[in-house]
Motif scaffolding. Structure first.
Motif, short mmCIF file in Angstrom:
data_model
loop_
_atom_site.label_atom_id
_atom_site.label_comp_id
_atom_site.label_asym_id
_atom_site.label_seq_id
_atom_site.Cartn_x
_atom_site.Cartn_y
_atom_site.Cartn_z
N GLN A 78 0.83 -1.19 0.00
CA GLN A 78 0.00 0.00 0.00
C GLN A 78 0.88 1.25 0.00
OE1 GLN A 78 -3.97 -0.73 2.37
NE2 GLN A 78 -2.27 -1.38 3.63
N GLY A 79 0.39 2.28 -0.66
CA GLY A 79 1.14 3.53 -0.72
C GLY A 79 0.19 4.70 -0.94
N SER A 80 0.74 5.90 -0.88
CA SER A 80 -0.09 7.10 -1.05
C SER A 80 0.64 8.12 -1.91
CB SER A 80 -0.45 7.72 0.30
OG SER A 80 0.72 8.19 0.96
N ALA A 81 -0.16 8.92 -2.59
CA ALA A 81 0.36 10.04 -3.38
C ALA A 81 -0.67 11.15 -3.31
CB ALA A 81 0.59 9.62 -4.83
N ASN A 82 -0.36 12.21 -2.58
CA ASN A 82 -1.27 13.34 -2.44
C ASN A 82 -0.75 14.51 -3.28
OD1 ASN A 82 -3.08 12.08 -0.60
ND2 ASN A 82 -1.57 12.35 1.01
N ILE A 83 -1.57 14.95 -4.20
CA ILE A 83 -1.15 15.90 -5.23
C ILE A 83 -1.99 17.16 -5.15
CG2 ILE A 83 -1.05 16.27 -7.74
CD1 ILE A 83 -0.54 13.18 -7.90
N TYR A 84 -1.31 18.30 -5.20
CA TYR A 84 -2.00 19.59 -5.17
C TYR A 84 -1.37 20.53 -6.18
CZ TYR A 84 -3.76 17.64 -0.85
OH TYR A 84 -4.35 16.81 0.06
N PHE A 115 -3.44 5.13 -2.64
CA PHE A 115 -4.46 5.99 -2.04
C PHE A 115 -4.09 7.46 -2.26
CE2 PHE A 115 -4.72 2.02 0.27
CZ PHE A 115 -6.08 1.84 0.47
N THR A 116 -5.12 8.28 -2.39
CA THR A 116 -4.91 9.71 -2.51
C THR A 116 -6.10 10.46 -1.92
OG1 THR A 116 -4.36 11.53 -4.04
CG2 THR A 116 -5.95 9.90 -4.81
N TRP A 117 -5.84 11.60 -1.32
CA TRP A 117 -6.90 12.47 -0.81
C TRP A 117 -7.21 13.53 -1.87
CZ3 TRP A 117 -10.07 11.60 3.04
CH2 TRP A 117 -9.65 10.83 4.13
N PHE A 133 -9.17 6.10 -10.42
CA PHE A 133 -9.39 5.99 -8.98
C PHE A 133 -10.88 5.85 -8.69
CE2 PHE A 133 -5.21 7.85 -9.09
CZ PHE A 133 -4.59 7.39 -7.95
N ARG A 134 -11.20 5.18 -7.58
CA ARG A 134 -12.58 5.07 -7.12
C ARG A 134 -12.67 5.64 -5.71
NH1 ARG A 134 -10.28 0.06 -6.40
NH2 ARG A 134 -10.58 -0.90 -4.34
N ALA A 135 -13.79 6.26 -5.40
CA ALA A 135 -13.97 6.91 -4.11
C ALA A 135 -14.17 5.88 -3.01
CB ALA A 135 -15.16 7.87 -4.16
N SER A 136 -13.63 6.18 -1.82
CA SER A 136 -13.88 5.33 -0.65
C SER A 136 -14.41 6.21 0.48
CB SER A 136 -12.61 4.58 -0.24
OG SER A 136 -11.55 5.47 0.07
N TYR A 304 -9.52 8.50 -2.35
CA TYR A 304 -9.66 7.70 -3.57
C TYR A 304 -8.59 6.62 -3.58
CZ TYR A 304 -13.10 10.53 -6.11
OH TYR A 304 -14.26 11.16 -6.52
N VAL A 305 -8.88 5.51 -4.26
CA VAL A 305 -7.94 4.39 -4.30
C VAL A 305 -7.98 3.78 -5.69
CG1 VAL A 305 -9.71 2.81 -3.43
CG2 VAL A 305 -7.29 2.19 -3.23
N ARG A 306 -6.83 3.26 -6.13
CA ARG A 306 -6.78 2.50 -7.38
C ARG A 306 -5.71 1.44 -7.27
NH1 ARG A 306 -3.60 4.74 -12.52
NH2 ARG A 306 -3.71 2.49 -12.83
N GLU A 307 -5.89 0.39 -8.07
CA GLU A 307 -4.90 -0.68 -8.13
C GLU A 307 -3.86 -0.30 -9.18
OE1 GLU A 307 -5.21 -3.14 -6.00
OE2 GLU A 307 -7.17 -2.45 -5.31
N LEU A 308 -2.58 -0.54 -8.86
CA LEU A 308 -1.51 -0.29 -9.81
C LEU A 308 -1.14 -1.58 -10.52
CD1 LEU A 308 0.94 2.07 -7.84
CD2 LEU A 308 -0.90 2.68 -9.43
N GLY A 309 -0.70 -1.43 -11.76
CA GLY A 309 -0.20 -2.58 -12.50
C GLY A 309 -1.28 -3.41 -13.11
#
Length: 309
Positions: A78-84, A115-117, A133-136, A304-309
């Motif tokens: 699991q990992g996160s990337a928050n982008i602004y 995961f990302t906010w 991404f899909r909302a959680s 939001y979350v998405r599967e990689l690969g």
């Protein structure tokens, strides 16, 4: 005009300032300073593979990303990337380039779930969903006017309860760590957290420049640390509650409310005029407490979350 993405240079003051300014403009409900930006980057646990990316256009930082591996979670991958992106500079490809770079790096590190906010605004949601991404879950940002608002009166602690500050534990913060670890493990989250590394906590949390130990209140019951409200300040007029929690054995006694009220009163006395906090939208007990303090919701954020690969 060409947008490029590169790593933040912690030894270049303009990078830290540009990163902090962009974060503050894009997400004004969270505190950020150049010092906290550099500290977070240079004191992160090696297993987090923490990175700070900047999107630059004609020498100006217009976007940021914080990326990491959730090394404290018992579930791997699991990992996160928050982008602004700085307001007024959206639609130029900065967000897409930051996300692509983050996904490539985290993918090489074995991250399979990202995961990302995202602020709950149409353009932001569309960006996330366009990239798979899909909302959680979701969370509220709340604001309190410390200067003009009215706080609940300060309350005397009940018998056997003492209110102290984090600064009182400067010589031995381990009991504070243990309380934080227990409370954090029960926080609502998509990623379970298991804080076990005391030395890492010292570097990342206890030494965080935003942490105001003098305004962080801890309720002590018969010598045992029972509840706390951790305060962040930006050195100006803004105060934020970084975390409020109670040890399991002491829940249901109003100790977290007592600690937070004390911290807020002392923050106002110290000259802070705005207070911010956040709550998971399903955390009704804490939302009720914050409304009792006078907080008002000011924005919503979606995970939001998405599967990689």
């Amino acid at each position: 005009m060409t947008v490029i993405v590169r790593d933040l240079r912690p030894d270049v003051r303009a990078d830290a300032e540009g990163f902090s300014d962009t974060r503050r403009l894009a997400l004004p409900y969270m505190l950020s300073t150049p010092e906290s930006v550099v500290h977070t980057l240079t004191h992160a646990h090696p297993d987090a593979h923490f990175g700070q990316l900047v999107a630059e256009e004609d020498g100006e930082i217009i976007g940021t990303a914080q990326i990491s591996v959730a090394h404290e979670s018992p579930e791997p991958g699991q990992g996160s990337a928050n982008i602004y992106v700085r307001p007024g500079h959206t639609g130029r490809g900065a967000g897409t380039l930051l996300l692509r770079t983050a996904e490539e790096r985290l993918g090489r590190l074995g991250v399979t779930k990202l995961f990302t906010w995202v602020l709950d605004e149409p353009d932001n949601r569309a960006f996330a969903e366009r990239h798979g991404f899909r909302a959680s879950r979701s969370a509220w940002f709340l604001r309190l006017d410390l200067a003009g608002g009215t706080l609940p009166p300060r309350q005397d602690p009940p018998a056997g309860v003492e209110l102290r500050t984090a600064a009182d534990f400067a010589d031995d913060p381990r009991p504070v760590f243990e309380l934080d670890a227990e409370a954090s493990s029960d926080e609502p989250s998509d990623i379970d957290v298991d804080l076990t590394d005391y030395e890492a906590w010292i570097e990342e949390t206890w030494k965080q420049p935003l942490l105001d130990r003098d305004l962080t209140t801890i309720a002590v019951v018969d010598g045992r640390l029972a509840a706390f409200s951790a305060a962040y300040t930006d050195g100006g007029s803004r105060y934020a509650t970084a975390m409020t929690g109670t040890a399991r054995a002491f829940r249901g006694r109003g100790l977290a409310k007592l600690a937070k009220n004390d911290s807020l009163h002392r923050a106002r006395a110290a000259g802070y005029t705005e207070a911010f906090t956040g709550n998971d939208t399903g955390n009704e007990p804490m939302i009720a407490i914050n409304k009792w303090f006078g907080y008002e919701t000011c924005a919503k954020e979606i995970r939001y979350v998405r599967e990689l690969g």
